[in-house]
Design an enzyme around this catalytic site. Structure first.
Site, PDB file in Angstrom:
ATOM      1  N   ASP A 242       7.800   3.004  -2.104  1.00 36.67           N
ATOM      2  CA  ASP A 242       7.899   4.120  -1.157  1.00 36.67           C
ATOM      3  C   ASP A 242       9.292   4.207  -0.556  1.00 36.67           C
ATOM      4  OD1 ASP A 242       7.533   1.703   0.150  1.00 36.67           O
ATOM      5  OD2 ASP A 242       5.970   2.403   1.500  1.00 36.67           O
TER       6      ASP A 242
ATOM      7  N   PHE B 168      13.313   4.560  11.311  1.00 37.75           N
ATOM      8  CA  PHE B 168      11.978   4.101  10.924  1.00 37.75           C
ATOM      9  C   PHE B 168      11.100   5.319  10.674  1.00 37.75           C
ATOM     10  CE2 PHE B 168       7.655   2.680  11.473  1.00 37.75           C
ATOM     11  CZ  PHE B 168       7.653   1.557  10.663  1.00 37.75           C
TER      12      PHE B 168
ATOM     13  N   ASP C 183       3.570   3.542   6.887  1.00 42.20           N
ATOM     14  CA  ASP C 183       2.807   3.332   8.122  1.00 42.20           C
ATOM     15  C   ASP C 183       3.630   2.753   9.253  1.00 42.20           C
ATOM     16  OD1 ASP C 183       3.044   0.738   6.776  1.00 42.20           O
ATOM     17  OD2 ASP C 183       1.688   0.007   8.325  1.00 42.20           O
TER      18      ASP C 183
ATOM     19  N   ASP D 158      14.574  -0.683   2.146  1.00 42.70           N
ATOM     20  CA  ASP D 158      15.420  -0.913   3.318  1.00 42.70           C
ATOM     21  C   ASP D 158      16.407  -2.026   2.962  1.00 42.70           C
ATOM     22  OD1 ASP D 158      16.529  -1.133   5.796  1.00 42.70           O
ATOM     23  OD2 ASP D 158      14.743  -1.867   6.804  1.00 42.70           O
TER      24      ASP D 158
ATOM     25  N   LYS E 211      17.230   3.490   2.379  1.00 44.35           N
ATOM     26  CA  LYS E 211      18.054   3.411   3.596  1.00 44.35           C
ATOM     27  C   LYS E 211      19.428   2.849   3.236  1.00 44.35           C
ATOM     28  CE  LYS E 211      14.132   2.696   6.684  1.00 44.35           C
ATOM     29  NZ  LYS E 211      13.587   1.924   7.834  1.00 44.35           N
TER      30      LYS E 211
ATOM     31  N   LYS F 182       0.818  -1.198   0.000  1.00 38.16           N
ATOM     32  CA  LYS F 182       0.000   0.000   0.000  1.00 38.16           C
ATOM     33  C   LYS F 182       0.861   1.260   0.000  1.00 38.16           C
ATOM     34  CE  LYS F 182      -3.183  -2.228   3.220  1.00 38.16           C
ATOM     35  NZ  LYS F 182      -3.667  -2.176   4.619  1.00 38.16           N
ATOM     36  N   GLY F 183       2.077   1.151   0.515  1.00 41.24           N
ATOM     37  CA  GLY F 183       2.883   2.320   0.863  1.00 41.24           C
ATOM     38  C   GLY F 183       3.139   3.334  -0.237  1.00 41.24           C
TER      39      GLY F 183
ATOM     40  N   ARG G 267      -0.323   6.691   7.598  1.00 38.20           N
ATOM     41  CA  ARG G 267      -0.147   6.734   6.135  1.00 38.20           C
ATOM     42  C   ARG G 267      -0.591   8.060   5.527  1.00 38.20           C
ATOM     43  NH1 ARG G 267       1.171   1.707   4.066  1.00 38.20           N
ATOM     44  NH2 ARG G 267       0.215  -0.098   5.050  1.00 38.20           N
TER      45      ARG G 267
HETATM   46  P1  IMP Z   1      12.643  -4.159   2.584  1.00 39.87           P
HETATM   47  O1  IMP Z   1      13.453  -4.375   3.845  1.00 39.87           O
HETATM   48  O2  IMP Z   1      13.386  -3.235   1.619  1.00 39.87           O
HETATM   49  O3  IMP Z   1      12.230  -5.436   1.935  1.00 39.87           O
HETATM   50  O4  IMP Z   1      11.335  -3.376   3.049  1.00 39.87           O
HETATM   51  C1  IMP Z   1      10.091  -3.973   2.976  1.00 39.87           C
HETATM   52  C2  IMP Z   1       8.951  -2.981   3.060  1.00 39.87           C
HETATM   53  O5  IMP Z   1       8.911  -2.507   4.402  1.00 39.87           O
HETATM   54  C3  IMP Z   1       9.055  -1.731   2.202  1.00 39.87           C
HETATM   55  O6  IMP Z   1       8.450  -1.893   0.949  1.00 39.87           O
HETATM   56  C4  IMP Z   1       8.269  -0.718   2.997  1.00 39.87           C
HETATM   57  O7  IMP Z   1       6.913  -0.726   2.617  1.00 39.87           O
HETATM   58  C5  IMP Z   1       8.428  -1.211   4.406  1.00 39.87           C
HETATM   59  N1  IMP Z   1       9.369  -0.350   5.148  1.00 39.87           N
HETATM   60  C6  IMP Z   1      10.732  -0.388   5.162  1.00 39.87           C
HETATM   61  N2  IMP Z   1      11.219   0.582   5.950  1.00 39.87           N
HETATM   62  C7  IMP Z   1      10.143   1.250   6.449  1.00 39.87           C
HETATM   63  C8  IMP Z   1      10.004   2.384   7.336  1.00 39.87           C
HETATM   64  O8  IMP Z   1      10.958   3.009   7.836  1.00 39.87           O
HETATM   65  N3  IMP Z   1       8.714   2.775   7.600  1.00 39.87           N
HETATM   66  C9  IMP Z   1       7.627   2.160   7.079  1.00 39.87           C
HETATM   67  N4  IMP Z   1       7.719   1.108   6.252  1.00 39.87           N
HETATM   68  C10 IMP Z   1       8.971   0.665   5.933  1.00 39.87           C
HETATM   69 MG    MG Z   2       6.466  -0.710   0.381  1.00 45.98          MG
END
Ligand code: IMP
Ligand code: MG
Length: 181
Positions: free
Chosen positions: A105, A157, A164, A108, A136, A49-50, A170
């Site tokens: 969005d 975070f 969210d 990480d 990040k 959704k982000g 959001r």
């Molecule tokens: P990944 O670690 O890159 O796989 O992140 C997975 C998902 O976690 C991302 O698509 C975001 O939607 C969510 N996410 C990662 N970091 C944050 C944060 O700081 N705040 C909110 N959602 C996050």
């Molecule tokens: Mg996302």
């Protein structure tokens, strides 16, 4: 003026990226994308959704023909998250032979994105690039090239502008960061 601090689910967050700064990042991304894709039709895949708010702002600034697909990405619990196993709904989108821009969005670890790119590549798009509002530091270790990054941020975070904390925050127009992180 947005509030300097907000509370969500008992946690305090501080104002981190105000709306004007978000708008600047979105504008400069949209200019780059417009130049790079001039004369072509884009197929944007929005990761729900982000990314919905970022995508809405970004895509309204592009004067390019643009098709939109949406995917919901969900990780299957901790163990499977770390192995990069992610479930997508809908499982197929019409991207064969198209110039695809994946809209996220925040990146990480990038495990979500890596699984998604793998999934979409199997459908043989003509090209596949990634646009993310935020990245990040962990994202730098990714094999995936992040072509369009709005802003590199430290490992904090964040919430707001589509992102969210347990489904809260959001719809905030500004981005907030967890305090003491
Ligand atoms: P990944 O670690 O890159 O796989 O992140 C997975 C998902 O976690 C991302 O698509 C975001 O939607 C969510 N996410 C990662 N970091 C944050 C944060 O700081 N705040 C909110 N959602 C996050
Ligand atoms: Mg996302």
């Amino acid at each position: 003026m947005p509030p300097k601090r907000i509370e969500l689910h008992g946690q305090w967050f501080r104002l981190f990226i105000p709306r004007q700064e978000i708008a600047q990042s979105v504008r400069s991304l949209s200019r780059r994308i417009e130049q790079d894709y001039a004369g072509r039709e884009l197929t944007c895949v929005v990761i729900l959704k982000g990314a919905f708010i970022f995508a809405a702002d970004l895509l309204r600034q592009l004067s390019l023909p643009c098709r939109i697909e949406m995917l919901r990405a969900q990780s299957y619990g901790m163990q499977m998250t770390s192995s990069g196993t992610v479930h997508f709904e809908p499982t197929t989108v019409d991207i064969r032979g198209r110039d695809v821009l994946l809209i996220e969005d925040i990146v990480d670890t990038g495990l979500t994105l890596q699984a998604l790119v793998h999934h979409l590549q199997s459908q043989e798009p003509a090209s596949l690039q990634i646009a993310t509002l935020l990245a990040k530091p962990a994202a730098q270790h990714l094999a995936l090239p992040l072509t369009y990054v709005g802003k590199h941020i430290p490992a904090v975070f964040v919430v707001g502008y589509g992102m969210d904390y347990a489904e809260a925050g959001r719809t905030l127009p500004d981005i907030y960061a967890l305090e003491d992180s």
